[in-house]
Design an enzyme around this catalytic site. Sequence first.
Site, short mmCIF file in Angstrom:
data_model
loop_
_atom_site.label_atom_id
_atom_site.label_comp_id
_atom_site.label_asym_id
_atom_site.label_seq_id
_atom_site.Cartn_x
_atom_site.Cartn_y
_atom_site.Cartn_z
N HIS A 5 0.82 -1.22 0.00
CA HIS A 5 0.00 0.00 0.00
C HIS A 5 0.86 1.26 0.00
O HIS A 5 0.52 2.26 -0.64
CB HIS A 5 -0.96 -0.01 1.19
CG HIS A 5 -2.07 -1.00 1.03
ND1 HIS A 5 -2.39 -1.93 2.01
CD2 HIS A 5 -2.92 -1.24 0.00
CE1 HIS A 5 -3.39 -2.67 1.58
NE2 HIS A 5 -3.73 -2.29 0.37
N ASP A 13 -14.38 0.65 -6.62
CA ASP A 13 -14.19 -0.80 -6.64
C ASP A 13 -15.47 -1.47 -7.12
O ASP A 13 -16.57 -1.00 -6.84
CB ASP A 13 -13.79 -1.33 -5.25
CG ASP A 13 -13.20 -2.73 -5.33
OD1 ASP A 13 -12.00 -2.89 -5.04
OD2 ASP A 13 -13.94 -3.67 -5.71
N ASP A 25 -17.82 -0.75 -12.13
CA ASP A 25 -16.67 -1.17 -12.93
C ASP A 25 -15.74 0.02 -13.21
O ASP A 25 -16.19 1.06 -13.69
CB ASP A 25 -17.18 -1.76 -14.25
CG ASP A 25 -16.04 -2.06 -15.22
OD1 ASP A 25 -16.08 -1.55 -16.35
OD2 ASP A 25 -15.07 -2.73 -14.80
N GLY A 26 -14.47 -0.17 -12.93
CA GLY A 26 -13.52 0.94 -13.08
C GLY A 26 -13.32 1.36 -14.51
O GLY A 26 -13.07 2.54 -14.80
N ASP A 69 -5.35 -0.40 -8.31
CA ASP A 69 -5.03 -1.43 -7.31
C ASP A 69 -6.02 -2.58 -7.53
O ASP A 69 -7.00 -2.76 -6.81
CB ASP A 69 -5.18 -0.84 -5.91
CG ASP A 69 -4.98 -1.90 -4.82
OD1 ASP A 69 -5.34 -1.59 -3.64
OD2 ASP A 69 -4.50 -3.00 -5.12
N SER A 70 -5.76 -3.35 -8.58
CA SER A 70 -6.73 -4.37 -9.01
C SER A 70 -6.23 -5.77 -8.76
O SER A 70 -5.06 -5.98 -8.45
CB SER A 70 -7.01 -4.21 -10.51
OG SER A 70 -5.89 -4.70 -11.24
N THR A 71 -7.13 -6.70 -8.92
CA THR A 71 -6.75 -8.11 -8.91
C THR A 71 -5.94 -8.41 -10.17
O THR A 71 -5.70 -7.52 -10.99
CB THR A 71 -8.03 -8.98 -8.89
OG1 THR A 71 -9.02 -8.42 -9.76
CG2 THR A 71 -8.61 -9.05 -7.48
N ASP A 72 -5.54 -9.67 -10.31
CA ASP A 72 -4.69 -10.06 -11.44
C ASP A 72 -5.44 -9.89 -12.76
O ASP A 72 -6.66 -9.81 -12.78
CB ASP A 72 -4.26 -11.53 -11.26
CG ASP A 72 -3.51 -11.75 -9.95
OD1 ASP A 72 -3.61 -12.86 -9.40
OD2 ASP A 72 -2.86 -10.80 -9.49
N1 SAM Z 1 -3.31 -5.80 -3.80
C1 SAM Z 1 -4.13 -6.78 -4.51
C2 SAM Z 1 -3.35 -7.37 -5.67
O1 SAM Z 1 -2.29 -6.85 -6.01
O2 SAM Z 1 -3.84 -8.37 -6.23
C3 SAM Z 1 -5.40 -6.12 -4.97
C4 SAM Z 1 -6.31 -5.87 -3.81
S1 SAM Z 1 -7.82 -5.06 -4.15
C5 SAM Z 1 -8.79 -5.83 -2.97
C6 SAM Z 1 -8.33 -5.72 -5.70
C7 SAM Z 1 -9.70 -5.17 -6.05
O3 SAM Z 1 -9.85 -5.04 -7.47
C8 SAM Z 1 -10.88 -6.06 -5.60
O4 SAM Z 1 -11.55 -5.45 -4.53
C9 SAM Z 1 -11.76 -6.17 -6.84
O5 SAM Z 1 -13.14 -6.10 -6.55
C10 SAM Z 1 -11.27 -4.99 -7.66
N2 SAM Z 1 -11.57 -5.05 -9.10
C11 SAM Z 1 -11.33 -6.07 -9.97
N3 SAM Z 1 -11.76 -5.74 -11.21
C12 SAM Z 1 -12.28 -4.47 -11.12
C13 SAM Z 1 -12.88 -3.58 -12.05
N4 SAM Z 1 -13.04 -3.91 -13.36
N5 SAM Z 1 -13.28 -2.36 -11.61
C14 SAM Z 1 -13.13 -2.01 -10.30
N6 SAM Z 1 -12.56 -2.81 -9.36
C15 SAM Z 1 -12.16 -4.04 -9.78
#
Ligand code: SAM
Length: 279
Positions: A67, A111, A142-143, A161-164
């Site tokens: 973070h 998010d 959706d971002g 800061d998204s998932t993979d």
């Molecule tokens: N630090 C973590 C990593 O590196 O994998 C990421 C943590 S954060 C909780 C990841 C967030 O991305 C999730 O809460 C998920 O809901 C969000 N996310 C995934 N796809 C998204 C999208 N298209 N728009 C907005 N948020 C999204």
Amino acid sequence: MKLNSEEWFTEVYPDDGCALSLELSEKLHEEQTAWQKLEVYQTTGFGRLMLLDGCIMLTSRDNFIYHEMMTHPVLCMHPAPENVLIIGGGDCGCLREVLKYPSIKHVHQVDLDERVTWASMKYFPELCESNNDPRAELSYTDGVAFIEQAESASYDIIIVDSTDPVGQARRLYTEEFYRACYTGLSDNGILVAQSESPLFHKDLILSMRSRMADAGFNDTATLFFPQCTYPSGWWSASVAFKADRPSNYRSVDIETKYYNNAIHQAAQAMPQFMQDTDK
Ligand code: SAM
């Protein structure tokens, strides 16, 4: 040592023939949200653990590194950040770091899944201590769709800061998305996106930076830092500059546990294998 799956969580990285295990003491929460499987555990050595679709998102013990490195370098490279957009970041750890800066006027966190923020508020309250800051705005959508409809030049910094890059996050790694971010940023705006493991995902990092450049950004960089509970234990954030890459940065008096002036410099050093694109 054979690990009992009742007492250990193991995240397997099949493409690289390795895995990481954390010893568990209690399951705290599990649900299938509208978007993903959400789990929270108490561990014996890393505090609490959040999983999304079986992947480690954060632990109490080591999330500070991620973070801080997703926020402070770009906040210090920008001359006067005021308006920040966080896409993803539902655990609110980046939000907390951004709001440490008095100069920040507004942070909009977008998010997809509000259940992630609900779980973080319940099980990681230390990450959510700034959620009620009057400068913070939390939305759940959706971002990609959000930035595509944003007014141009709305933000000084965009943090992804998204998932993979799979499922609903896949489009957050595309040239089209980066082009929308370019438009949404002010003239000297900066985009930073988590860019996975240098050891496991070198090609992804290089392709992300290439797509950022194709989207119009003037320069790009990658920040390297440890992240014990992410695949390979070595992580990165890739940065795109709308204007020239700043040659210096503001040294600010912000409370941190990992980031400092020396780390700011060292994190930008490009490992040799990342430069040897033929390897
Ligand atoms: N630090 C973590 C990593 O590196 O994998 C990421 C943590 S954060 C909780 C990841 C967030 O991305 C999730 O809460 C998920 O809901 C969000 N996310 C995934 N796809 C998204 C999208 N298209 N728009 C907005 N948020 C999204």
